[in-house]
Design a protein around this motif. Sequence first.
Motif, PDB file in Angstrom:
ATOM      1  N   LYS A  46       0.819  -1.218   0.000  1.00  0.00           N
ATOM      2  CA  LYS A  46       0.000   0.000   0.000  1.00  0.00           C
ATOM      3  C   LYS A  46       0.853   1.269   0.000  1.00  0.00           C
ATOM      4  N   THR A  47       1.899   1.317   0.831  1.00  0.00           N
ATOM      5  CA  THR A  47       2.748   2.501   0.877  1.00  0.00           C
ATOM      6  C   THR A  47       3.564   2.627  -0.401  1.00  0.00           C
ATOM      7  N   THR A  48       4.017   1.518  -0.949  1.00  0.00           N
ATOM      8  CA  THR A  48       4.740   1.558  -2.218  1.00  0.00           C
ATOM      9  C   THR A  48       3.845   2.131  -3.318  1.00  0.00           C
ATOM     10  N   SER A  49       2.571   1.738  -3.344  1.00  0.00           N
ATOM     11  CA  SER A  49       1.634   2.295  -4.327  1.00  0.00           C
ATOM     12  C   SER A  49       1.532   3.805  -4.182  1.00  0.00           C
ATOM     13  N   LEU A  50       1.419   4.271  -2.944  1.00  0.00           N
ATOM     14  CA  LEU A  50       1.312   5.709  -2.691  1.00  0.00           C
ATOM     15  C   LEU A  50       2.565   6.436  -3.164  1.00  0.00           C
ATOM     16  N   ARG A  51       3.720   5.865  -2.878  1.00  0.00           N
ATOM     17  CA  ARG A  51       4.989   6.500  -3.252  1.00  0.00           C
ATOM     18  C   ARG A  51       5.178   6.502  -4.772  1.00  0.00           C
ATOM     19  N   VAL A  52       4.646   5.494  -5.450  1.00  0.00           N
ATOM     20  CA  VAL A  52       4.711   5.482  -6.913  1.00  0.00           C
ATOM     21  C   VAL A  52       3.834   6.591  -7.492  1.00  0.00           C
ATOM     22  N   ILE A  53       2.643   6.788  -6.917  1.00  0.00           N
ATOM     23  CA  ILE A  53       1.767   7.873  -7.375  1.00  0.00           C
ATOM     24  C   ILE A  53       2.417   9.226  -7.128  1.00  0.00           C
ATOM     25  N   ALA A  54       3.083   9.371  -5.964  1.00  0.00           N
ATOM     26  CA  ALA A  54       3.717  10.641  -5.601  1.00  0.00           C
ATOM     27  C   ALA A  54       4.973  10.913  -6.415  1.00  0.00           C
ATOM     28  N   GLY A  55       5.605   9.861  -6.947  1.00  0.00           N
ATOM     29  CA  GLY A  55       6.851  10.025  -7.675  1.00  0.00           C
ATOM     30  C   GLY A  55       8.079   9.783  -6.834  1.00  0.00           C
ATOM     31  N   PHE A  56       7.903   9.362  -5.581  1.00  0.00           N
ATOM     32  CA  PHE A  56       9.049   9.064  -4.718  1.00  0.00           C
ATOM     33  C   PHE A  56       9.671   7.706  -5.048  1.00  0.00           C
ATOM     34  N   GLU A  57       8.919   6.842  -5.700  1.00  0.00           N
ATOM     35  CA  GLU A  57       9.423   5.553  -6.181  1.00  0.00           C
ATOM     36  C   GLU A  57       9.107   5.447  -7.674  1.00  0.00           C
ATOM     37  N   SER A  58      10.071   4.917  -8.417  1.00  0.00           N
ATOM     38  CA  SER A  58       9.838   4.658  -9.841  1.00  0.00           C
ATOM     39  C   SER A  58       9.452   3.199 -10.012  1.00  0.00           C
TER      40      SER A  58
END
Length: 361
Positions: A46-58
């Motif tokens: 769930k947090t990885t999904s959020l970070r992908v939407i935010a651009g903090f994770e590619s």
Amino acid sequence: MAPDPLVRLEAVSKVFPGGIVGLDAVDLDIISGEFITLLGPSGCGKTTSLRVIAGFESPSSGKVLLDGRDITALRPFDRPVNTVFQDYALFPHMNVAENVGFGLSLRKLTSAEQAKRVGEALDMVGLGDKLRARVLELSGGQRQRVALARAIVCEPRVLLLDEPLSALDAHLREQMQIELKRLQSRLGTTFVMVTHDQTEALSISDRIVVMNKGRIEQIAPPATLYDRPATKFVASFIGTMNLLQSRFLGRDGERLRFAAGDLPLEATSDNGETPAAGDTRTIGVRPEDLLAAAEAADGTAPARVSGVVFHGRTLRLHAQIGQGTSVVIDAPRQAEGFQFNVGDVAHISLRRGANCPMLSA
């Protein structure tokens, strides 16, 4: 016809160093103006999904779209997205107004326009009188409101909330849940929240995305998730549910008749499946859908009480039926003058009209 999504994840996967899979080909559509929550245990994605939407994770593969535009390669500050972090991430050397206006200071706005928008944002979160207060003077709930004001002052298309209430005590957390939903309704902004707290998710979300091991198990409104969980994982994660291995007896109209030992059950199937006679399936039964009585009657099965937990107006009975199958029953306290104790035999039955789903793996 479903509206076009504001945010879309298309087959998004994320593999971390060491081969750890954070997301496994996730497809998700987020509708403009909704309050959607990503829910699941630690490590579910769930947090990885959020970070992908935010651009903090590619993402390792797949696309992130906003309004149909591919933003997968955009940097976080180039996306019309703001994030409220678990630890608030406020600047202690700045006062409240300076914290809220920090993002605006990077834009081409006059000082008067910045001050106007900061004041409006603080009024929205009920802190209009705290403009000059120091961050360290504020309570936890007030700091959370400042973080929200700082996020909304820049008028993002999407507001991401990463466990925003986890640092608050239970009473304040409930108050802030109400405030979050009120604020989202007032702004009409799309809120995407991450939490592991099912009660929180059920209380304020329009839809909930239940995740497990980097995949989506089910996406549905809170009532649908509670009443008609699609899988055993969702059934066991959302609320309390008895997962009873049951033998199929036959069909009665739209209702499927089963038996868990001596306990007669009726179930529904969202996919229209009708098992063969004698086949076994897992039937989900909520504790409130089991009735307990002192005396045996038609349609009841004996259950030996092994534990009693006080839940205010109800007693949660832990009991065994048949060959040691465990069940949980929520019984009104002193119903019909009968008080259940450890060692008693309760005669249990399914509440008429109960919605018991037949669950997939």
